[in-house]
Motif scaffolding. Structure first.
Motif, short mmCIF file in Angstrom:
data_model
loop_
_atom_site.label_atom_id
_atom_site.label_comp_id
_atom_site.label_asym_id
_atom_site.label_seq_id
_atom_site.Cartn_x
_atom_site.Cartn_y
_atom_site.Cartn_z
N MET A 84 0.83 -1.21 0.00
CA MET A 84 0.00 0.00 0.00
C MET A 84 0.87 1.25 0.00
O MET A 84 0.56 2.24 -0.68
CB MET A 84 -0.93 -0.02 1.21
CG MET A 84 -1.98 -1.12 1.14
SD MET A 84 -2.75 -1.46 2.74
CE MET A 84 -4.07 -0.25 2.73
N HIS A 109 2.32 1.88 -3.52
CA HIS A 109 1.37 2.26 -4.57
C HIS A 109 0.40 3.35 -4.14
O HIS A 109 -0.60 3.60 -4.83
CB HIS A 109 0.57 1.04 -5.01
CG HIS A 109 1.39 -0.01 -5.70
ND1 HIS A 109 1.88 0.14 -6.98
CD2 HIS A 109 1.81 -1.23 -5.28
CE1 HIS A 109 2.56 -0.94 -7.31
NE2 HIS A 109 2.54 -1.79 -6.32
N LEU A 166 -1.52 5.94 -6.38
CA LEU A 166 -2.61 5.54 -7.27
C LEU A 166 -3.98 5.84 -6.67
O LEU A 166 -4.99 5.76 -7.36
CB LEU A 166 -2.52 4.04 -7.58
CG LEU A 166 -1.28 3.57 -8.36
CD1 LEU A 166 -1.29 2.06 -8.49
CD2 LEU A 166 -1.23 4.23 -9.73
N ILE A 167 -4.00 6.19 -5.38
CA ILE A 167 -5.25 6.47 -4.67
C ILE A 167 -5.44 7.97 -4.58
O ILE A 167 -4.53 8.69 -4.12
CB ILE A 167 -5.21 5.86 -3.25
CG1 ILE A 167 -4.82 4.38 -3.31
CG2 ILE A 167 -6.55 6.06 -2.54
CD1 ILE A 167 -5.77 3.51 -4.07
N TRP A 215 -7.28 -1.81 -1.56
CA TRP A 215 -6.84 -2.92 -2.41
C TRP A 215 -7.70 -3.03 -3.68
O TRP A 215 -7.16 -3.31 -4.76
CB TRP A 215 -6.88 -4.23 -1.63
CG TRP A 215 -5.58 -4.50 -0.92
CD1 TRP A 215 -5.22 -4.11 0.34
CD2 TRP A 215 -4.46 -5.21 -1.45
NE1 TRP A 215 -3.95 -4.53 0.63
CE2 TRP A 215 -3.46 -5.21 -0.44
CE3 TRP A 215 -4.20 -5.84 -2.66
CZ2 TRP A 215 -2.22 -5.83 -0.63
CZ3 TRP A 215 -2.97 -6.46 -2.85
CH2 TRP A 215 -1.99 -6.45 -1.84
N SER A 236 -9.07 -0.53 -5.15
CA SER A 236 -8.65 0.59 -5.99
C SER A 236 -7.34 0.29 -6.71
O SER A 236 -7.15 0.67 -7.88
CB SER A 236 -8.50 1.86 -5.14
OG SER A 236 -9.73 2.24 -4.57
N LEU A 237 -6.41 -0.40 -6.04
CA LEU A 237 -5.15 -0.77 -6.69
C LEU A 237 -5.40 -1.71 -7.86
O LEU A 237 -4.77 -1.60 -8.92
CB LEU A 237 -4.21 -1.43 -5.68
CG LEU A 237 -3.67 -0.55 -4.56
CD1 LEU A 237 -2.68 -1.33 -3.71
CD2 LEU A 237 -3.04 0.72 -5.09
N GLN A 238 -6.33 -2.65 -7.67
CA GLN A 238 -6.65 -3.57 -8.76
C GLN A 238 -7.35 -2.85 -9.91
O GLN A 238 -7.09 -3.14 -11.08
CB GLN A 238 -7.50 -4.72 -8.23
CG GLN A 238 -6.73 -5.64 -7.28
CD GLN A 238 -7.64 -6.58 -6.53
OE1 GLN A 238 -7.91 -7.68 -7.01
NE2 GLN A 238 -8.12 -6.16 -5.38
N THR A 261 -4.56 -0.72 -11.75
CA THR A 261 -3.49 -1.44 -12.43
C THR A 261 -3.98 -2.56 -13.34
O THR A 261 -3.23 -3.01 -14.23
CB THR A 261 -2.52 -2.05 -11.41
OG1 THR A 261 -3.22 -3.04 -10.62
CG2 THR A 261 -1.95 -0.98 -10.48
N LEU A 320 0.26 -8.40 -7.98
CA LEU A 320 0.74 -7.21 -7.28
C LEU A 320 1.78 -7.57 -6.23
O LEU A 320 2.84 -6.92 -6.13
CB LEU A 320 -0.42 -6.46 -6.63
CG LEU A 320 -1.33 -5.66 -7.57
CD1 LEU A 320 -2.61 -5.25 -6.86
CD2 LEU A 320 -0.59 -4.42 -8.09
N HIS A 365 5.88 -6.95 -6.27
CA HIS A 365 6.46 -6.21 -5.14
C HIS A 365 7.69 -6.94 -4.60
O HIS A 365 8.74 -6.32 -4.36
CB HIS A 365 5.41 -6.04 -4.05
CG HIS A 365 5.87 -5.26 -2.87
ND1 HIS A 365 5.77 -3.89 -2.77
CD2 HIS A 365 6.47 -5.66 -1.71
CE1 HIS A 365 6.27 -3.48 -1.62
NE2 HIS A 365 6.70 -4.54 -0.96
#
Length: 553
Positions: free
Chosen positions: A311, A314, A317-318, A395, A397-399, A402, A409, A413
């Motif tokens: 988190m 990344h 990205l949020i 999580w 939002s990350l998916q 990306t 992910l 990492h």
């Protein structure tokens, strides 16, 4: 209706731990037990002089009140309301039905500028008539009260002789709106509304709706606890996740027999679903009061330490963190995975004792933005508690941003930063004297351990972790015994403060692996040699009579 003065006597053992006062529900149901603690809290908040005379600092103030819905929650709410009305509180913001998640209490306190909040929860501990109950006070920053206040409350419980309490009948906890109890307003509020607005300020809800419109599937297990109404309202009703994506969504007094601790041992139904051939794209679970989370991909469980590190890596990205992070913090037993990310990004990284209040000081001072601990808790500056549903939205939002799966992910990492193999072994319900003696002997052995060789490793340092708060200068000693090895591996021993029966010894094992070719070794296999070192040094099995830990996560 009238204010009553009721004689009482002190109870032993009412000192709050790292997460408030937790005991068996049968203890809290003793006559005046809960009343004594709450009266002591109100006395301290009012201001007590040297002669024990109550001040007026509580007069006219607003408090937030709610809990996780476990057994005794509704009765405790009625008791606290009557005490509050008799002690001069002007207004209580009460979650509908007595329900508020722990992160929601923090959000309401902060958004409504309340004096503080009373949280009724024993978090991840079992519920029901034979289970656990808990209470804690959150200050006006929305976070757990500091030790100065909690120690003052404890001291007051030991000399208390009188309760001030209304004899008014119970109020109806269900209809939204304002009711009067004596001269105090009780405003029953939608428990989700304030929290939802905080989430809107952080995440791109349109992006998340778009994710579900592509056919993305998920399974969120609320474990029959307080997170269910929040997850259904936000994920299904607002964001459009398929109906039924949130399971075990109705808070039950006994959590439906589930142990609401989101880890692979207790959330077995979720693990089974995520291991099936038709598994959803994403899985997650929350605990009793919705402040903890477990993230699961298809056949892939994410460790809390890796979750915090990823988190952090990344965060831009949020939307809510697009302008960067001020810093990060982790509890001392949490793995150093986030440290590597922080170093690469040039961010300050703080190592604190276990307990969210330590993060609160750093957050209030603007020194960190994200924080987390190995016991399935992550959070940020949006509230002053860890936050399970916030982590799930992060999580997701990350998916969405990306197009990558949970497993992809995490494995990417590891390729960039290396893998911190990490596990926690819990030895539960140990006799208190046995646990204390083990820790005393460990501390005594520390000087002689430095320089000792165990297999291919040498002990580079051995200590009992102490922390000086960089904000207020307070010192916290005896926070866990650490063996630090020359290759960066760690073995940590610590007694937990969240149990209600006997003592829980927690053993933390960690080592770093840079080689991607060695990142697929099973965790317990990768750390077996460190487990053997811990046994050699501490003699856990011989002392406790336990051949294996109660839980290994």
């Amino acid at each position: 209706m009238a204010i009553q003065s009721i004689s009482t006597h002190s109870f032993a053992g009412q000192r709050p731990g790292t997460s408030g006062l937790r005991k068996k529900v049968t203890v809290f149901m003793q006559p005046n037990y809960l009343e004594n603690f709450v009266q002591a809290l109100f006395d301290v908040l009012s201001g007590i002089d040297a002669e024990g005379q109550r001040g007026t600092a509580l007069q006219g103030q607003t408090l937030v009140l709610g809990g996780d819905g476990r057994y005794h929650n509704r009765a405790a709410v009625q008791t606290i309301l009557k005490l509050a009305a008799a002690n001069g509180v002007a207004k209580v913001l009460l979650g509908q039905g007595g329900i508020l998640s722990t992160p929601a209490v923090s959000a309401v306190v902060r958004r409504r500028a309340a004096l503080g909040g009373i949280v009724l929860s024993a978090s991840h501990n079992p519920g029901g008539a034979e289970g656990d109950f808990g209470i804690k006070y959150n200050a006006n920053n929305g976070g757990p009260a500091n030790e100065t206040l909690t120690e003052a409350v404890y001291a007051r419980t030991q000399v208390l002789t009188e309760l001030r309490m209304s004899d008014a009948p119970d109020i109806n906890l269900n209809p939204l709106g304002v009711q009067m109890l004596e001269q105090m307003q009780v405003e029953v509020i939608d428990p989700v509304a304030d929290y939802l607005e905080v989430m809107r300020s952080l995440f791109d809800f349109d992006q998340l709706r778009g994710l579900f419109q592509t056919g993305f599937t998920l399974r969120v297990d609320a474990m029959n606890a307080v997170g269910g109404p929040y997850a259904k309202a936000i994920l299904e009703d607002v964001l459009g996740a398929p109906a039924g994506s949130v399971v075990n969504a109705v808070p039950l007094e006994d959590f439906g027999g589930l142990h609401p601790d989101p880890n692979p041992v207790n959330a077995t139904d979720l693990i089974d679903h995520m291991s099936a051939p038709n598994a959803p794209d994403f899985g997650a679970a929350m605990d009793g009061d919705a402040d903890r989370n477990m993230v699961v991909g298809r056949n892939f469980v994410v460790s809390p330490s890796d979750s915090l590190a990823l988190m952090t890596a990344h965060a831009k990205l949020i939307p809510g963190y697009r302008h960067g992070l001020l810093g990060v913090a982790r509890s001392m037993p949490t793995s150093a995975a986030v440290d590597r990310v922080a170093k690469a990004l040039g961010l300050p990284c703080f190592e604190t004792p276990t307990g969210w209040k330590f993060f609160g000081n750093l957050l209030d001072a603007g020194q960190v933005t994200l924080c987390g601990e190995e016991s399935y808790g992550t959070g940020s500056s949006h509230v002053r508690e860890k936050d399970g549903l916030w982590a799930i939205l992060f999580w997701l939002s990350l998916q969405a941003a990306t197009g990558k799966s949970v497993q992809t992910l995490v494995q990417e990492h590891w390729r960039i930063y290396g893998r911190n193999y990490y596990t926690r072994h819990d030895y539960e319900a140990i006799a208190v004297d046995v646990a204390n003696a083990l820790m005393v002997d460990l501390r005594a052995s520390l000087p002689g351990l430095v320089g000792q060789r165990f297999g291919q490793r040498t002990v580079a340092a051995a200590d009992d972790f102490a922390y000086t708060d960089p904000v207020d200068g307070s010192i916290s000693n005896h926070q866990g015994v650490r063996l630090l090895f020359d290759d960066g591996a760690r073995v940590i021993f610590r007694l937990s403060g969240t149990g209600t029966e006997g003592a829980t010894l927690r053993l933390y094992l960690e080592r770093y692996e840079a080689n991607p070719a060695l990142h697929a070794v099973p965790v317990q296999t990768a750390l077996a040699d460190l487990a053997a070192v811990a046994e050699q040094v501490a003699g856990i099995c011989a002392r406790t009579g336990m051949a294996a830990p109660s839980v290994a996560t």
